[in-house]
Design an enzyme around this catalytic site. Structure first.
Site, PDB file in Angstrom:
ATOM      1  N   ASP A   1      48.187  20.171  37.793  1.00 49.96           N
ATOM      2  CA  ASP A   1      49.148  19.114  37.480  1.00 49.96           C
ATOM      3  C   ASP A   1      49.488  19.158  35.992  1.00 49.96           C
ATOM      4  O   ASP A   1      48.795  19.802  35.200  1.00 49.96           O
ATOM      5  CB  ASP A   1      48.585  17.746  37.873  1.00 49.96           C
ATOM      6  CG  ASP A   1      47.231  17.466  37.235  1.00 49.96           C
ATOM      7  OD1 ASP A   1      47.183  17.316  36.000  1.00 49.96           O
ATOM      8  OD2 ASP A   1      46.209  17.410  37.955  1.00 49.96           O
TER       9      ASP A   1
ATOM     10  N   GLU B   1      42.272  54.999  42.333  1.00 53.57           N
ATOM     11  CA  GLU B   1      42.606  53.573  42.228  1.00 53.57           C
ATOM     12  C   GLU B   1      42.568  53.114  40.771  1.00 53.57           C
ATOM     13  O   GLU B   1      43.413  52.338  40.322  1.00 53.57           O
ATOM     14  CB  GLU B   1      41.609  52.735  43.043  1.00 53.57           C
ATOM     15  CG  GLU B   1      41.875  52.756  44.530  1.00 53.57           C
ATOM     16  CD  GLU B   1      40.742  52.124  45.343  1.00 53.57           C
ATOM     17  OE1 GLU B   1      41.018  51.624  46.423  1.00 53.57           O
ATOM     18  OE2 GLU B   1      39.569  52.154  44.888  1.00 53.57           O
TER      19      GLU B   1
END
Ligand code: GLA
Length: 728
Positions: free
Chosen positions: A532, A612
């Site tokens: 928030d 990777e």
């Protein structure tokens, strides 16, 4: 200045670049809401109509005029006890519980600059181009004064609201409800858009038609919550991303809240936001006051996209503070999904080596480093380093990391206590729990009573010592349960505890901000359970969700983008199959999705193949190249991940010179239609060069039709285009 008062008509006009807001003090001294919408030249007082209506009563001072009723009039701050039976913004009772409260205009002032609120976060304005209006209302019989605060941020088309409720009489008053913003619409057909969810799946979008009833969402959990975000939009029926009128509200507050909408008996609509009524019964002795925290309101007449930009820019420019407001955030490697609590000093040094080797900027040591925290049943409240586990001091580990030119971050959960802790054994009354009752546990833990200064002080001392002694660069501030047993050992009135708790939290965070101005704090509450604008005032970024699955994240980040900027959303790459839901997604797609937020990794690179790792190095290089665009560019939702077969989004620089668009295929089928990703925000009638294929594309076609995806694509396959405006 963005605020004027016309003495003759007693009308206030609040002006932003593209919107107007008008209020009137009427002949009976009530504060009437006139208008909020597209820029208005002239007065809107003619909009107010009065009729003699059955069961809509008339205040005594209206005399014989049976057409004047607060049950039907649009108001700025409706109260309980005036004959307005819609949802009130304020309910104050006296010592006997009498509810009559009728506020009338007393005075006002208009000042340059944006107001601040004592002890609470509120939008600020460094450049002082904003303006503040304070209207004081009173009820002399009750002995009550209310200051309504309005802040005008012209450039982001924002009007903020807050209220200070003051006992100006002799007796004791109790505030039972105190909302911050109330918007009354005299007519119109609207949809309500809200953002609901659960742990691991926050901020799903919901759009529902406003019919004649009250719709309320909110949180009674003591935190803003995973379940509903304190963000809501009222949109005209035909409003889309790109067109139509919409009004948004977001709460600059991290505790319980309510957002209520009501279509009334006369088809008028009321839209409100503020403190949750649940648990609130706030006593005010003579001279005392309660602040109803700030709500940021905005209006857009060009669709939801513009409304989201207004919110995002306001958060970026007027809410987030400190050096991290504008600084590119570090690419981090977090130990949580790498090791959970199963680590030692050697493993962590190994993680730092990998982070360095892959080109990251920071190592974050998550849960498990303090007390004797082997699992989540113990040690919260004991914020001292478990050196045996680390095989040495934390300082040694931090130095090791710093010597590699990496930053070091550390996890805390300051508001919580484990029953198995030194703190709890010494001070069981520091936890919120009801005498004579066994507390309700959440993740085995109890919540500390942050409404008490000595509890805040005790934890602050411990936490700040660890930060200071170990030269910590970043803190992950977690909060992993809801508040249930509301009882503070020191409080004479339990109806103030939840509110005072949040004041304690903010005070702690403010002290941290003052003592460590360069510290980057990332908010977290089991992921995004306290995402928030209140937290963003102290924590420039917030871990968006505990769910790191890239496909779910498309939805979570989409929903979050309606109220918050991308640079505030913590987004990390984790392993595949994903540890929360088991879905398999390529590294390329996982990286691309995380690049739409503050980027990081949440895995053990030691388990990756060389191939990777090479890919991760490449992705980090790309992310660093894109980070300024993600930070400052405009965010575009190009499709809705809840419904569209392809989810697409993008960032475009403010001058439209650079753009980055990305897409993930959500579903595939045999011989399917060619999918086009339709771009937006480019300069019309110009050409853009795509970095990967070097080709030049006409912007008009990209925006009118789009970019075709390969025919045989795969589920969760991703594509991206980095475009630069070129002369051709
Ligand atoms: C919460 C957070 C996670 C992690 C754990 C540690 O769930 O959201 O990211 O920090 O706590 O216990």
């Amino acid at each position: 200045m963005g605020i004027t008062f016309d003495e003759k008509s007693r009308r206030f006009a609040l002006e932003t670049e593209n919107t107007s807001y008008q209020i009137m003090v009427d002949k009976h001294n009530r504060l009437i809401h006139l208008y909020y919408g597209p820029k208005l030249h002239g007065a809107a007082d003619y909009l107010i109509t009065c009729q003699d209506r059955g069961f809509s009563a008339n205040p005594y001072d209206a005399g014989e005029d049976r057409t004047y009723s607060l049950d039907a009039l649009p108001q700025e701050y409706p109260t309980t006890g005036t004959g307005d039976f819609r949802s009130p913004a304020l309910t104050v009772v006296d010592e006997q519980g009498v509810m009559g409260c009728d506020l009338t205009y007393q005075k006002h002032k208009i000042v340059a600059g944006k107001y601040a609120l004592k002890g609470l976060p509120a939008a600020y304005d460094k450049e002082n181009t904003s303006a503040t209006l304070v209207i004081t209302l009173e009820d002399q019989v009750l002995g009550l004064e209310v200051d309504l605060y309005y802040g005008v941020l012209e450039k982001t088309d924002v009007v903020t609201r807050a209220a200070v409720i003051r006992n100006a009489g002799e007796g004791c008053l109790r505030v039972e409800k105190a909302l911050s913003a109330n918007l009354d619409f005299v007519s119109g057909e609207y949809d309500l858009i809200t953002f609901h969810g659960r742990h691991g799946m926050e901020r799903n979008t919901d759009r529902q038609r406003m019919i004649n009833r009250e719709i309320r969402v909110g949180s009674r959990r003591g935190a803003s919550s995973h379940q509903y975000n304190p963000l809501a939009v009222l949109a005209e029926r035909d409003t889309t991303e790109m067109a139509g009128g919409c009004w948004g509200m977001q709460f600059v507050y991290s505790g319980g809240f309510v957002c209520s909408t009501e279509k009334d008996q006369y088809d008028q609509v009321r839209f409100q936001m503020g403190l949750a009524e649940y648990g609130l019964s706030y006593p005010l002795e003579k001279g005392e006051e309660l602040i109803a925290p700030e709500v940021i309101m905005s209006y857009s007449n060009s669709g939801l996209r513009q409304l989201s930009w207004n919110f995002a820019d306001t958060i970026k420019e007027h809410v987030i503070r400190g050096p991290w407001q504008t600084k590119i955030r570090p690419v981090l490697l977090n130990s949580w999904e790498a090791f959970y609590m199963d680590f030692d000093g050697e493993k962590l040094r190994g993680l730092a080596d990998e982070a360095k080797d892959l080109g990251m900027d920071m190592l974050v040591l998550d849960d498990g480093w303090f007390g004797h925290r082997e699992d989540d049943s113990t040690s919260l409240g004991d914020w001292f380093v478990w050196e045996e586990k680390l095989g040495g001091s934390l300082r040694d580990l931090v130095d090791y990391v710093h010597e590699k030119d990496l930053l070091f971050g550390l996890w805390f959960e300051p508001e919580m206590v484990s029953e198995d802790s030194l703190l709890y054994r010494k001070h069981p009354d520091y936890a919120l729990q009801i005498p004579g009752k066994k507390p309700v546990r959440g993740r085995y833990q109890l919540v500390l009573d942050f409404s008490r200064q000595e509890v805040v002080d005790a934890i602050y001392e411990q936490v700040s010592k660890v930060i200071e002694e170990n030269d910590i660069d970043y803190v992950k501030w977690d909060y992993n349960r809801s508040i249930i047993d509301v009882y503070s050992a020191e409080s004479a009135c339990q109806g103030k505890v939840l509110y005072d708790y949040i004041l304690g939290l903010y005070q702690f965070l403010e002290r941290l901000h003052d003592q460590f101005p360069n510290l980057l704090v990332e908010g977290c509450s089991g992921g995004g359970g306290r995402f928030d604008a209140g937290m963003l005032y102290y924590t420039p970024q917030i871990w968006c969700s505990d769910n790191t699955d890239a496909i779910d994240r498309l939805k979570i980040q989409y929903g979050t983008s309606f109220g918050y900027p991308a640079m505030s959303m913590g987004a990390h790459v984790s392993v595949s199959p994903n540890e929360q839901c088991g879905r398999e997604v390529s590294l390329q797609t996982r990286s691309l999705v995380a690049m739409a937020g503050t980027y990081g990794y949440e895995l053990d690179p030691g388990k990756m193949t060389e191939e990777e790792k090479a890919q991760v190095r490449g992705e980090i290089t790309r992310q660093k190249q894109l980070a300024p665009l993600v930070m400052d560019g405009r965010y575009y939702r190009l499709s809705d991940p809840f419904t569209a077969p392809v989810t697409a989004w993008g960032f475009v620089s403010r001058d439209a010179g650079e753009a980055f668009f990305a897409a993930v295929v959500m579903e595939v089928s045999c011989n399917m239609p060619t999918r086009y990703v339709r771009f937006a925000g480019l300069e019309p009638h110009r050409f853009y060069r795509n970095e990967s294929d070097g080709k030049v594309y006409a912007s008009d076609a990209l925006m009118a039709v789009g970019m075709p995806l390969p025919f045989k694509t795969g589920e969760y396959q991703s594509y991206s285009w980095h475009l630069e405006l070129c002369g051709e």
